[in-house]
Enzyme design. Structure first.
Site, PDB file in Angstrom:
ATOM      1  N   CYS A 117      22.631  -7.710  20.744  1.00 58.68           N
ATOM      2  CA  CYS A 117      23.322  -6.949  21.790  1.00 58.68           C
ATOM      3  C   CYS A 117      22.789  -5.522  21.878  1.00 58.68           C
ATOM      4  O   CYS A 117      21.974  -5.092  21.071  1.00 58.68           O
ATOM      5  CB  CYS A 117      24.820  -6.936  21.522  1.00 58.68           C
ATOM      6  SG  CYS A 117      25.271  -5.910  20.108  1.00 58.68           S
ATOM      7  N   ALA A 120      23.305  -3.410  18.830  1.00 58.35           N
ATOM      8  CA  ALA A 120      22.337  -3.767  17.780  1.00 58.35           C
ATOM      9  C   ALA A 120      21.009  -3.050  18.027  1.00 58.35           C
ATOM     10  O   ALA A 120      20.377  -2.546  17.098  1.00 58.35           O
ATOM     11  CB  ALA A 120      22.124  -5.278  17.742  1.00 58.35           C
ATOM     12  N   ARG A 151      18.690  -5.044   8.329  1.00 62.28           N
ATOM     13  CA  ARG A 151      17.388  -5.190   8.970  1.00 62.28           C
ATOM     14  C   ARG A 151      16.200  -4.831   8.069  1.00 62.28           C
ATOM     15  O   ARG A 151      15.120  -4.661   8.535  1.00 62.28           O
ATOM     16  CB  ARG A 151      17.372  -4.361  10.257  1.00 62.28           C
ATOM     17  CG  ARG A 151      16.106  -4.486  11.090  1.00 62.28           C
ATOM     18  CD  ARG A 151      16.375  -4.013  12.473  1.00 62.28           C
ATOM     19  NE  ARG A 151      15.221  -3.650  13.227  1.00 62.28           N
ATOM     20  CZ  ARG A 151      14.712  -2.423  13.280  1.00 62.28           C
ATOM     21  NH1 ARG A 151      15.242  -1.450  12.569  1.00 62.28           N
ATOM     22  NH2 ARG A 151      13.675  -2.167  14.022  1.00 62.28           N
ATOM     23  N   HIS A 250      17.776  -0.080  22.934  1.00 65.34           N
ATOM     24  CA  HIS A 250      16.603   0.746  22.601  1.00 65.34           C
ATOM     25  C   HIS A 250      16.533   1.914  23.577  1.00 65.34           C
ATOM     26  O   HIS A 250      16.309   3.054  23.203  1.00 65.34           O
ATOM     27  CB  HIS A 250      15.289  -0.034  22.759  1.00 65.34           C
ATOM     28  CG  HIS A 250      15.192  -1.284  21.960  1.00 65.34           C
ATOM     29  ND1 HIS A 250      14.417  -2.354  22.361  1.00 65.34           N
ATOM     30  CD2 HIS A 250      15.742  -1.636  20.789  1.00 65.34           C
ATOM     31  CE1 HIS A 250      14.501  -3.312  21.466  1.00 65.34           C
ATOM     32  NE2 HIS A 250      15.297  -2.910  20.501  1.00 65.34           N
TER      33      HIS A 250
HETATM   34 FE1  CFM Z   1       9.879  -3.913  18.562  1.00 66.92          FE
HETATM   35 FE2  CFM Z   1      10.074  -6.256  17.889  1.00 66.92          FE
HETATM   36 FE3  CFM Z   1      12.249  -4.795  18.425  1.00 66.92          FE
HETATM   37 FE4  CFM Z   1      10.749  -4.313  16.238  1.00 66.92          FE
HETATM   38 FE5  CFM Z   1      12.395  -5.901  14.706  1.00 66.92          FE
HETATM   39 FE6  CFM Z   1      11.717  -7.806  16.433  1.00 66.92          FE
HETATM   40 FE7  CFM Z   1      13.859  -6.354  16.912  1.00 66.92          FE
HETATM   41 MO1  CFM Z   1      13.848  -8.075  14.928  1.00 66.92          MO
HETATM   42  S1  CFM Z   1       8.838  -4.894  16.894  1.00 66.92           S
HETATM   43  S2  CFM Z   1      11.648  -2.975  17.661  1.00 66.92           S
HETATM   44  S3  CFM Z   1      11.190  -4.184  14.098  1.00 66.92           S
HETATM   45  S4  CFM Z   1      10.733  -5.531  19.737  1.00 66.92           S
HETATM   46  S5  CFM Z   1      11.653  -7.826  14.317  1.00 66.92           S
HETATM   47  S6  CFM Z   1       9.845  -8.363  17.533  1.00 66.92           S
HETATM   48  S7  CFM Z   1      13.591  -8.421  17.187  1.00 66.92           S
HETATM   49  S8  CFM Z   1      14.507  -5.875  14.962  1.00 66.92           S
HETATM   50  S9  CFM Z   1      14.444  -5.126  18.558  1.00 66.92           S
END
Ligand code: CFM
Length: 586
Positions: A117, A120, A151, A250
């Site tokens: 989500c 997260a 994580r 993000h």
């Molecule tokens: Fe970038 Fe990723 Fe992500 Fe990531 Fe991660 Fe991920 Fe993620 Mo899990 S590189 S930041 S460190 S998009 S592994 S493939 S899903 S936490 S939001």
């Protein structure tokens, strides 16, 4: 499925269709390439021979066959055969064209998505790896608990005197009365208490779903407390329900860090200085990259946000270059820093030994200084013997085996490099929540339709900072670009994949099951939610989010670790001995 193809499938398909499911599927609309003014030449590499090529499409049809009509129409656009074409002619040099894929759209209820989500993405992914900001979750305790160090983002505080709050879990622990009468008072108290206990440089507040529903004004509280306590305090409207995935989180996180922190501290910069954007130090990856930079003499100002501190973010605007690792989670920050401060950006990748060497060389080329170029070449030659020895040992054990990768937004692409280095084939891959540009490359950016869900996420309007913009950095970038150096370039995952590979966005549980049954990969890469389901089907599953307590896998040493791990997994016979209970006769 069309009649003849159905006959070629039984060997692949183990499960018989339910009696109520019709065996025919309306023919699927395939995306066509833009042909006007161009000659289309098929790309040379193909992983599947012409007869088997029908097989890939049949597999795709099979994945979509059981859905009700409406669901199927949506999934058809997200499950794509990577039919590549080399487009020649026109003014540009030949480029690889790939079909369009639908991405960053709402998940269908009930499909059992891999996604997380917005909260997260904001609290866990972007701010989670920073050690000296007190991160308070405003909400019920459950949300706080699930954001607490789940994580594997590691950090290294040089001494006990340095703040490290990552092992703490701060929550306002909202109760019924806060939901009914409002939680702002409790939030004020929590901020005050955290300040008195820890005296941190900054405090961040994260909104969970109920906070948005009851309308607590977290930003006003943060402002008020900032004035009262005299430290930087800011809040995020990152309620879990915002947007369609963690990708929204993000964006919300990065916007606030850009607004409230970057530019706060004008520290002096070194000769070759850069920020690493989109590296989160999972399993210690960032430590290995930092070590390479240090040995090359590169001054790493800030990493967003693996092994990071508040002060590093605050002086990030001083760096000469931004190097973007995870394009999905942060490319817009690189753009905003460039607009406001003049710092150019490039895409790098430190997953894969060859990709690491390429990225270091690209950085050296930007600074165009013989001393740095020599340093980089020295470090690469120090690292390669171990890589070559490991390849010699492990490649014969892995060659020709098939991998599938379904991870968040970058790793499904980056990790294909490591499999290629082992001689393995990535037959299917997809992202949980990435956008079309991460699949098809940045050139599709102008054609991406902005839907209502994306419009909910604030877009900052950024302009050049009157005092801190550096025209000399832009002038250098322009001069480098004129010499053919490429900035802001990302071609996406699909052009890098083999022709006729399957690309699946936001893969569903049903599709995962069917795909494994039909194709039987030698390794399936995903996360903890998928891991044991996949392994019960007799296929080893490597977690690419947490690394299964292993890693690091970045840079040269990381590649060596990964080769050994994959060779062990794809050759482990334990899975062939496994009969899941539901397949036993009794
Ligand atoms: Fe970038 Fe990723 Fe992500 Fe990531 Fe991660 Fe991920 Fe993620 Mo899990 S590189 S930041 S460190 S998009 S592994 S493939 S899903 S936490 S939001």
């Amino acid at each position: 499925m069309r009649g003849d193809e159905a006959k070629s499938l039984p060997a692949l398909v183990r499960r018989s269709p339910s009696p109520n499911t019709p065996r025919t599927v309306p023919s699927v609309e395939r995306s066509t390439h833009q042909t006007q003014g161009f000659t289309i030449v098929p790309a040379d590499e193909t992983i599947i021979t012409p007869t088997e090529a029908t097989g890939v499409e049949a597999i795709r049809d099979e994945l979509l066959r059981d859905y009700p009509k409406k669901a199927r129409r949506k999934r058809e656009k997200q499950v794509v055969v990577n039919e590549k074409a080399k487009v020649e002619g026109g003014a540009q040099p030949a480029e690889i064209q790939v079909p369009e894929i639908a991405a960053n759209s709402r998940t269908l209820p009930g499909i059992i998505t891999q996604r997380g989500c917005c909260y997260a993405g904001c609290k866990g992914v972007i701010l989670g790896p920073t050690r000296d900001i007190v991160n308070i979750t405003h909400g019920p305790i459950g949300c706080g608990f699930y954001s607490w160090l789940t994580r594997r983002n590691q950090t290294f505080a040089p001494t006990d005197e340095h703040d490290n709050f990552m092992t703490y879990c701060f929550s306002t622990d909202m109760q019924d009365e806060n939901i009914i009468f409002g939680g702002e008072g409790k939030l004020r108290k929590a901020i005050e208490e955290a300040y008195e206990l820890f005296h941190p440089k900054a405090i961040a507040v994260f909104s969970t779903c109920p906070v948005g529903l009851i309308g607590d004004d977290v930003h006003q509280v943060a402002d008020e407390m900032k004035k009262k306590l005299g430290v930087n305090i800011f809040a995020f409207s990152c309620e879990g329900y915002k947007g369609v995935s963690q990708s929204a989180g993000h964006h919300i996180a990065n916007n606030q860090i850009f607004k409230h922190v970057v530019g706060e501290n004008d520290a002096p910069r070194g000769k070759w200085s850069l920020n690493l954007l989109g590296e989160y130090n999972i399993g210690g990856d960032a430590f290995l990259i930092e070590d390479l930079f240090q040995r090359c003499g590169i001054d790493l100002v800030a990493t967003f946000s693996g092994n990071s501190t508040y002060d590093q973010f605050a002086s990030a605007h001083m760096a000469s270059l931004n190097a973007v690792m995870c394009h999905r989670s942060i490319n817009y920050v690189a753009n905003m820093i460039e607009k406001k401060y003049g710092t150019p950006w490039i895409k790098v990748n430190f997953i894969g030994a060859d990709a690491t060497a390429k990225s270091l060389r690209k950085i050296a080329e930007f600074f165009d200084d013989d001393e740095l170029t020599n340093n980089v070449e020295r470090v690469i030659s120090e690292e390669y013997p171990a890589v070559a020895a490991a390849r010699k040992k492990y490649r014969p054990l892995c060659e020709g085996k098939k991998a599938m990768l379904f991870v968040g937004g970058s790793r499904a692409h980056h990790y294909q490099e490591l499999f290629t280095e082992l001689g393995m084939e990535t037959v299917a891959a997809g992202y949980e929540f990435a956008h079309r540009d991460d699949y098809e490359g940045r050139r599709v950016l102008p054609t991406i339709k902005v839907d209502a869900d994306s419009r909910n996420i604030e877009e900052l309007h950024v302009s050049a900072d009157r005092d801190k913009y550096r025209p000399e950095d832009q002038a250098r970038a322009e001069q480098r670009a004129a010499a053919g150096y490429q900035f802001k370039e990302y071609d996406g995952m699909m052009p890098a994949m083999k022709n006729k590979a399957l690309v699946i966005d936001d893969i569903t549980h049903h599709e995962t099951d069917r795909l494994i049954e039909m194709v039987r990969p030698d390794i399936f890469c995903a996360g903890i939610k998928e891991k044991y389901v996949v392994q019960k089907m007799g296929v080893p599953c490597k977690q690419l989010h947490s690394y299964d307590y292993g890693g690091p896998y970045a840079a040269f040493q990381g590649a060596v670790n990964f080769y050994a791990e994959v060779a062990r997994m794809v050759n482990a016979r334990v899975w062939s001995h496994l009969t899941p209970p539901w397949e036993k006769d009794e």
